[in-house]
Scaffold this active site. Structure first.
Site, PDB file in Angstrom:
ATOM      1  N   CYS A  94       0.833  -1.192   0.000  1.00 53.25           N
ATOM      2  CA  CYS A  94       0.000   0.000   0.000  1.00 53.25           C
ATOM      3  C   CYS A  94       0.871   1.247   0.000  1.00 53.25           C
ATOM      4  O   CYS A  94       2.038   1.222   0.407  1.00 53.25           O
ATOM      5  CB  CYS A  94      -0.892   0.014   1.236  1.00 53.25           C
ATOM      6  SG  CYS A  94      -2.073  -1.350   1.288  1.00 53.25           S
ATOM      7  N   GLU A  97       0.705   3.785   1.964  1.00 53.34           N
ATOM      8  CA  GLU A  97       1.142   4.135   3.320  1.00 53.34           C
ATOM      9  C   GLU A  97       2.380   3.337   3.715  1.00 53.34           C
ATOM     10  O   GLU A  97       3.299   3.864   4.342  1.00 53.34           O
ATOM     11  CB  GLU A  97       0.031   3.856   4.340  1.00 53.34           C
ATOM     12  CG  GLU A  97      -1.250   4.642   4.124  1.00 53.34           C
ATOM     13  CD  GLU A  97      -2.305   3.872   3.357  1.00 53.34           C
ATOM     14  OE1 GLU A  97      -3.488   4.009   3.688  1.00 53.34           O
ATOM     15  OE2 GLU A  97      -1.951   3.131   2.414  1.00 53.34           O
ATOM     16  N   CYS A 128      -6.171   0.528   5.172  1.00 45.96           N
ATOM     17  CA  CYS A 128      -6.727  -0.827   5.152  1.00 45.96           C
ATOM     18  C   CYS A 128      -6.300  -1.543   6.440  1.00 45.96           C
ATOM     19  O   CYS A 128      -5.540  -1.001   7.242  1.00 45.96           O
ATOM     20  CB  CYS A 128      -6.227  -1.579   3.912  1.00 45.96           C
ATOM     21  SG  CYS A 128      -4.475  -2.036   3.989  1.00 45.96           S
ATOM     22  N   CYS A 165      -2.495  -1.849   6.827  1.00 46.01           N
ATOM     23  CA  CYS A 165      -1.860  -0.572   7.176  1.00 46.01           C
ATOM     24  C   CYS A 165      -2.183  -0.162   8.609  1.00 46.01           C
ATOM     25  O   CYS A 165      -1.349   0.418   9.299  1.00 46.01           O
ATOM     26  CB  CYS A 165      -2.277   0.510   6.193  1.00 46.01           C
ATOM     27  SG  CYS A 165      -1.548   0.280   4.555  1.00 46.01           S
TER      28      CYS A 165
END
Length: 182
Positions: A106, A108, A141, A144
């Site tokens: 991701c 992040e 998510c 994360c």
């Protein structure tokens, strides 16, 4: 610089047959579940309050995440559709885009990993956006959220709840986070 889309609202339900909270989101721009909204009301955040208003540096962080995905958006070849920016306690900001593959990362995770690679260990605020112009702020998510609990539980996360852009402490997003054995 306040390019956060106004008028987002929650439409849906958080009840499922197995007793867990599964949230159905409509394309009305909702970014946090009702469960999260209720959680924020019941628990204290990083500084004892559940949610925080954004300041000018937060809007600048959102703008950097938006610029990052605008420069790298690719929904045909590599599926780079999310951009993120993390501001460290040092004041430095690191950005990332999602990397799509069988076990993709991701945005992040990329931003935090870049910050760690550059010696950062204290994180202040993070935001993720998606869309060609980064017009939608999205919550982390589950993976994360766990990463934030592990590396930055006191980091403020910019999300949209009930149509309002706010900050919440990362640890509040994962109330029953997995913890390593001590």
């Amino acid at each position: 610089m306040r390019s956060v889309r106004a008028g987002w609202r929650w439409i849906g339900s958080c009840k499922s047959g197995n007793g867990t909270n599964r949230c159905k989101k409509a394309l009305a721009g909702a970014n946090a579940s009702e469960t999260e909204a209720h959680l924020f009301k019941k628990t204290g955040g990083c500084g004892g309050s559940s949610m925080y208003d954004l300041n000018d540096s937060d809007y600048a962080l959102i703008s950097l995440a938006q610029n990052t995905i605008q420069m790298n958006y690719d929904d045909e070849n590599y599926n780079h559709t999310v951009g993120a920016a993390v501001r460290c306690k040092s004041g430095k900001i690191y950005v990332g885009v999602n990397v799509y593959s069988l076990h993709g990362a991701c945005a992040e995770q990329i931003a935090i990993g870049t910050a760690i690679t550059n010696g950062e260990r204290a994180f202040e605020t993070i935001v993720a956006v998606r869309g060609k112009r980064g017009e939608e702020i999205i919550p982390p998510c589950g993976n994360c959220r766990q990463l934030l609990c592990d590396y930055a539980p006191m980091c403020e996360v910019i999300i949209v709840v009930n149509g309002k852009t706010k900050k919440v402490c990362a640890k509040e997003l994962q109330p029953f986070a997995y913890c390593l054995e001590k």
